[in-house]
Motif scaffolding. Sequence first.
Motif, PDB file in Angstrom:
ATOM      1  N   GLU A  62       0.671  -1.360   0.013  1.00  0.00           N
ATOM      2  CA  GLU A  62      -0.059  -0.054  -0.081  1.00  0.00           C
ATOM      3  C   GLU A  62       0.858   1.213  -0.076  1.00  0.00           C
ATOM      4  O   GLU A  62       0.301   2.328  -0.066  1.00  0.00           O
ATOM      5  N   ARG A  63       2.233   1.238   0.008  1.00  0.00           N
ATOM      6  CA  ARG A  63       3.148   2.080   0.380  1.00  0.00           C
ATOM      7  C   ARG A  63       3.239   3.142  -1.326  1.00  0.00           C
ATOM      8  O   ARG A  63       3.133   4.553  -0.812  1.00  0.00           O
ATOM      9  N   SER A  64       2.781   2.589  -2.090  1.00  0.00           N
ATOM     10  CA  SER A  64       2.989   3.490  -3.513  1.00  0.00           C
ATOM     11  C   SER A  64       1.543   4.322  -3.575  1.00  0.00           C
ATOM     12  O   SER A  64       1.625   5.210  -4.388  1.00  0.00           O
ATOM     13  N   LEU A  65       0.600   4.194  -2.444  1.00  0.00           N
ATOM     14  CA  LEU A  65      -0.665   5.017  -2.763  1.00  0.00           C
ATOM     15  C   LEU A  65       0.108   6.345  -2.255  1.00  0.00           C
ATOM     16  O   LEU A  65      -0.604   7.425  -2.670  1.00  0.00           O
ATOM     17  N   GLY A  66       1.229   6.487  -1.527  1.00  0.00           N
ATOM     18  CA  GLY A  66       1.685   8.064  -1.120  1.00  0.00           C
ATOM     19  C   GLY A  66       2.155   8.727  -2.523  1.00  0.00           C
ATOM     20  O   GLY A  66       1.857   9.990  -2.567  1.00  0.00           O
TER      21      GLY A  66
END
Length: 328
Positions: A62-66
């Motif tokens: 989910e970190r690429s949501l940043g």
Amino acid sequence: MREDPIEPALPIVDPHHHLWDREGERYLLDDLLQDTSTGHAVRATVFVQCGAMYRASGPEEERSLGETEFINGIAAASASGAYGPVRACTGIVGFVDLTLGDRVTPLLEAHLATARARFRGVRNRTAWHPSPAIRSNLLGPPPGPLEDPRFVEGARRLAGLGLVLDVWAYQTQLPLVAALARAVPELTVVVNHCGGPLGVGPFAGRREEGFAAWRREVLALAALPNTLMKLGGLAMEVGGHDFHLRDLPPTSAELASAWRPVIQTLIEAFGAQRCMFESNFPVDKGMCSYGVLWNAFKRLAAGAGEEERTALFSGTATRIYRLDETPS
């Protein structure tokens, strides 16, 4: 190197650039707008993933949501009109790891929820070659994602949501891209950077041989109707050109002469309706300026008709990334 813009009124959609703020390297909205304000009629742009502003915590997937959150904010600021007429990041191509297979759907839906009006596709880190001399990414990807059956399954989920797959692959990987396009015919596959012609490492000093091999693969790819080609990225060092080593930066005429065999082959193979010129900035900024780059493209398209030129410079990008559906 600065040049007066050729055909300054021709509308341009730049379908491939990055934004980032890394240690010792910064390219954000003001930097992009400085480049686009060189006299060419750049109307809108598409941001393509580059690992910027990932979340510092939370589940890894989910970190690429940043990055999508960050770029959507920049797009909203640009859409306000406060920064001039260019609508930056009107389309967003983000990152979701497609090797997660059928687990990608909730992740894609999260990116859509974050930037629904702008999120248009995904690109994974796929450009790989065993030679250490062939490298174009800050972080080298592991070999094999295009061959992973889970990647194909993830690509099907992507297509099911009406999203595009951007693929950066070297010429040696184009058969894998073709296999993917055949396996998921409902998927729109946008091949980046002219299909990665190589001129370094084992390809150094073998331009004619390498070109012939590259040409065979792109012609095979062009036979698949769900594939498109971005025309650009040829100023990266992996292509084997040495403009960055010269005392003076290249002129647009020099760039056009060097790139003509590749660009001409691709336009003839795919047709203008399946091609789009791209800046690949700031990566290509290491060899040439933004204004000179677009002058080179205009020189290369000089023999095209009005309909073809519109497609190459704005129409194909607008259609494929559905930019006419985004807020302005």
